[in-house]
Scaffold this active site. Structure first.
Site, PDB file in Angstrom:
ATOM      1  N   CYS A 154      13.156   2.141  11.928  1.00  0.00           N
ATOM      2  CA  CYS A 154      14.449   1.812  11.333  1.00  0.00           C
ATOM      3  C   CYS A 154      14.236   1.423   9.883  1.00  0.00           C
ATOM      4  O   CYS A 154      14.321   0.254   9.504  1.00  0.00           O
ATOM      5  CB  CYS A 154      15.096   0.683  12.103  1.00  0.00           C
ATOM      6  SG  CYS A 154      15.409   1.178  13.785  1.00  0.00           S
ATOM      7  N   TYR A 214      -7.669   3.469   6.636  1.00  0.00           N
ATOM      8  CA  TYR A 214      -6.499   2.629   6.352  1.00  0.00           C
ATOM      9  C   TYR A 214      -5.249   3.120   7.075  1.00  0.00           C
ATOM     10  O   TYR A 214      -4.141   3.032   6.546  1.00  0.00           O
ATOM     11  CB  TYR A 214      -6.274   2.516   4.828  1.00  0.00           C
ATOM     12  CG  TYR A 214      -7.546   2.105   4.100  1.00  0.00           C
ATOM     13  CD1 TYR A 214      -8.087   0.834   4.305  1.00  0.00           C
ATOM     14  CD2 TYR A 214      -8.233   2.989   3.271  1.00  0.00           C
ATOM     15  CE1 TYR A 214      -9.260   0.459   3.680  1.00  0.00           C
ATOM     16  CE2 TYR A 214      -9.414   2.625   2.649  1.00  0.00           C
ATOM     17  CZ  TYR A 214      -9.926   1.365   2.853  1.00  0.00           C
ATOM     18  OH  TYR A 214     -11.099   0.999   2.248  1.00  0.00           O
ATOM     19  N   TYR A 269       1.913   2.969  -0.527  1.00  0.00           N
ATOM     20  CA  TYR A 269       1.294   3.446  -1.778  1.00  0.00           C
ATOM     21  C   TYR A 269       1.850   4.794  -2.231  1.00  0.00           C
ATOM     22  O   TYR A 269       1.251   5.421  -3.104  1.00  0.00           O
ATOM     23  CB  TYR A 269      -0.217   3.659  -1.576  1.00  0.00           C
ATOM     24  CG  TYR A 269      -1.005   2.536  -0.976  1.00  0.00           C
ATOM     25  CD1 TYR A 269      -1.215   1.349  -1.679  1.00  0.00           C
ATOM     26  CD2 TYR A 269      -1.605   2.670   0.277  1.00  0.00           C
ATOM     27  CE1 TYR A 269      -1.985   0.330  -1.134  1.00  0.00           C
ATOM     28  CE2 TYR A 269      -2.373   1.654   0.820  1.00  0.00           C
ATOM     29  CZ  TYR A 269      -2.550   0.488   0.117  1.00  0.00           C
ATOM     30  OH  TYR A 269      -3.321  -0.502   0.649  1.00  0.00           O
ATOM     31  N   GLY A 321     -15.839   3.381   2.286  1.00  0.00           N
ATOM     32  CA  GLY A 321     -14.963   3.263   3.454  1.00  0.00           C
ATOM     33  C   GLY A 321     -14.209   4.563   3.640  1.00  0.00           C
ATOM     34  O   GLY A 321     -14.505   5.392   4.505  1.00  0.00           O
ATOM     35  N   ARG A 322     -13.253   4.796   2.746  1.00  0.00           N
ATOM     36  CA  ARG A 322     -12.362   5.950   2.826  1.00  0.00           C
ATOM     37  C   ARG A 322     -13.097   7.290   2.905  1.00  0.00           C
ATOM     38  O   ARG A 322     -12.817   8.107   3.783  1.00  0.00           O
ATOM     39  CB  ARG A 322     -11.458   5.958   1.588  1.00  0.00           C
ATOM     40  CG  ARG A 322     -10.418   7.067   1.594  1.00  0.00           C
ATOM     41  CD  ARG A 322      -9.791   7.218   0.203  1.00  0.00           C
ATOM     42  NE  ARG A 322      -9.356   5.922  -0.307  1.00  0.00           N
ATOM     43  CZ  ARG A 322      -8.172   5.355  -0.054  1.00  0.00           C
ATOM     44  NH1 ARG A 322      -7.302   6.003   0.678  1.00  0.00           N
ATOM     45  NH2 ARG A 322      -7.865   4.170  -0.547  1.00  0.00           N
TER      46      ARG A 322
HETATM   47  C1  PLP Z   1     -12.237  -1.693   0.218  1.00  0.00           C
HETATM   48  C2  PLP Z   1     -13.593  -2.011  -0.201  1.00  0.00           C
HETATM   49  C3  PLP Z   1     -14.605  -1.047  -0.080  1.00  0.00           C
HETATM   50  C4  PLP Z   1     -14.358   0.359   0.393  1.00  0.00           C
HETATM   51  O1  PLP Z   1     -13.564   1.055  -0.501  1.00  0.00           O
HETATM   52  P1  PLP Z   1     -13.270   2.620  -0.214  1.00  0.00           P
HETATM   53  O2  PLP Z   1     -12.396   3.001  -1.343  1.00  0.00           O
HETATM   54  O3  PLP Z   1     -12.594   2.705   1.087  1.00  0.00           O
HETATM   55  O4  PLP Z   1     -14.571   3.317  -0.256  1.00  0.00           O
HETATM   56  C5  PLP Z   1     -15.879  -1.426  -0.411  1.00  0.00           C
HETATM   57  N1  PLP Z   1     -16.150  -2.690  -0.845  1.00  0.00           N
HETATM   58  C6  PLP Z   1     -15.209  -3.627  -0.966  1.00  0.00           C
HETATM   59  C7  PLP Z   1     -15.574  -4.975  -1.406  1.00  0.00           C
HETATM   60  C8  PLP Z   1     -13.898  -3.322  -0.665  1.00  0.00           C
HETATM   61  O5  PLP Z   1     -12.962  -4.254  -0.805  1.00  0.00           O
END
Ligand code: PLP
Length: 471
Positions: free
Chosen positions: A382, A411, A355, A313-314
């Site tokens: 605020c 995110y 975080y 994802g990230r």
């Molecule tokens: C959040 C998540 C990802 C992606 O994680 P990244 O650190 O953003 O690559 C992949 N699989 C599952 C099940 C997740 O919860």
């Protein structure tokens, strides 16, 4: 400070640079006069046209990240493979459609993300539905769509069996993967660590025998394989290498029972560079370790290679986006600090307050001006903790300058809120000097779209209004 070397940026080197190791999007350039450009568009001009805060997504960076994952899995893994985008990092129709156009599948973790993916035209055969507490309605929606369900716990398994029975299955058996907690520690923030044993996600690995018994007793479901995810923003390769032997050991157990399971999903988690001192492995390095780990473990166990899936994802979407803000007031507290205020904050980027995440920033219209002040960039909410960057060196800036925060693709929008009733920002996708909106800026009327006024309160508002008029 961000080191920007425009000389290094040329089209032939772009594909070789791992997006997750860059602080700026791949297409970033500084034009004459020290103006930041992304995707051939001037950031200042984009803010003039679309307002601020503005999420600016570089298409080239997203495509490069997708291609590097896809190519690496094809190069290093001799069996079938599929890269999925973890859409929770940024779920909207355009991002879903964009990654899908690069042959990626998608994982979703809620009915809303599934709906978004389906509306974007993603093939349900390439969608994987996660979640540790899917509702009955979500399971029904998942079954109806034909996506693969990643089962997380016993309640879900029982509900799936019951729903499948009730639906009298329209031909094909629902595809189910089993998420198991791998029991692997990694050094990342406690909230984003999911693989250690004390986790709300997945089956306890000590119960794997019972889970496989359940699968054997319910052949009406298509048990395709196992899933594990150890956490996020991980810079070490060792935890993922360790994970490969753990997931292959599960597959070996299934094989020894003659359960035909043929897929392994090793999750996401590769980190990205937010500040200079961050030093993540490249997408290619990470993929190589994961692919070779699976191959070696399968050879050792003498089982055939499964279809290998991963779900970044990230590292895939994070580096592609910068957020542009308009600079407002300066507040200097002698001998303490100087606050520089921007027109967004924790509502468009809740990661720093959640975080303690760190970011890099620059003044988009003063890219060639030396940094002469150390400031703390605060949002307009605020909340004293609404600080985007602490003690960062920037050139002296003026109100109406454009400040950009880098690496905001993951995110940020997906965790954005309307705190203090700030409308959520617009987002544009930029490429070749062209910007296309992918999210419209919310309006004030959007903010009250779901508000309901009970009749008797409606009356009193009207009275007050009248009172104000006459008084
Ligand atoms: C959040 C998540 C990802 C992606 O994680 P990244 O650190 O953003 O690559 C992949 N699989 C599952 C099940 C997740 O919860």
């Amino acid at each position: 400070m961000v080191s920007l070397q425009p000389a290094d940026i040329n089209p032939s080197s772009i594909v070789d640079r791992s997006p997750n190791q860059q602080i700026l999007p791949l297409s970033a350039k500084v034009s004459d006069g020290g103006q930041l450009e992304v995707g051939g568009c001037s950031v200042v001009e984009l803010v003039k046209q679309y307002g601020s805060p503005l999420y600016i997504v570089d298409e080239q960076t997203v495509r490069a990240a997708c291609q590097q994952y896809d190519q690496a899995f094809k190069n290093f893994y001799p069996g079938p493979s599929q890269v999925l985008y973890a859409s929770k990092a940024w779920s909207c129709m355009a991002i879903c459609a964009l990654v899908t156009s690069e042959n990626l599948g998608l994982d979703v973790v809620s009915g809303g993300e599934l709906y978004t993916a389906l509306q974007a035209g993603v093939d349900p055969n390439n969608i994987y539905f996660h979640g540790n507490n899917k509702s009955i309605a979500e399971l029904e929606m998942a079954l109806a769509s034909g996506c693969t369900i990643v089962a997380d716990n016993w309640l879900e398994l029982e509900q799936l069996v019951a729903l499948e029975k009730a639906q009298e299955s329209q031909g094909t058996a629902p595809r189910v993967m089993l998420r198991i907690t791998p029991g692997i520690e990694c050094h990342t923030h406690e909230y984003i660590r999911t693989g250690h044993l004390d986790s709300k996600f997945g089956f306890d690995p000590n119960q794997i025998d019972q889970v496989l018994n359940f699968a054997q007793n319910n052949p009406q479901l298509d048990w395709v394989g196992f899933h594990a995810h150890i956490g996020s923003q991980i810079f070490e390769l060792q935890p993922h290498q360790d994970l490969t032997s753990v997931v292959v050991s599960w597959l070996t157990m299934a094989h020894s029972r003659n359960l035909s399971m043929t897929e392994l999903n090793i999750g996401g988690g590769l980190g990205m560079r937010y500040v200079e001192s961050d030093d993540p492995p490249s997408i290619t390095q990470w993929s190589e370790v994961v692919c070779q780990g699976i191959v070696q473990a399968c050879q050792a166990a003498q089982i055939p290679l499964p279809k290998l899936l991963c779900e970044p994802g990230r590292s895939l979407i994070g580096p592609a986006c910068i957020t542009a803000y308009t600079v407002g007031a300066h507040k200097s507290i002698p001998d303490i600090r100087t606050y520089l205020t921007v027109d967004g904050g924790m509502s468009d980027n809740p990661r720093p307050i959640t975080y303690q995440s760190v970011y890099s920033a620059a003044i988009a219209n003063r890219m060639e001006t030396a940094a002469t002040e150390v400031v703390t960039v605060a949002g307009k909410h605020c909340e004293s903790g609404d600080v985007l960057l602490k003690d960062i060196a920037l050139p002296a800036s003026q109100p109406q300058d454009v400040l950009v925060v880098m690496g905001t693709g993951a995110y940020n929008y997906s965790m954005a809120s309307n705190y203090n009733r700030l409308p959520r920002p617009a987002a544009v996708l930029v490429r070749d000097g062209e910007a296309n909106p992918i999210l419209k800026r919310e309006t004030y009327s959007d903010l009250i779209r779901q508000d309901c006024l009970p009749r008797y309160l409606e009356q009193s508002v009207a009275d007050e209004h009248n009172g104000n008029q006459t008084g």
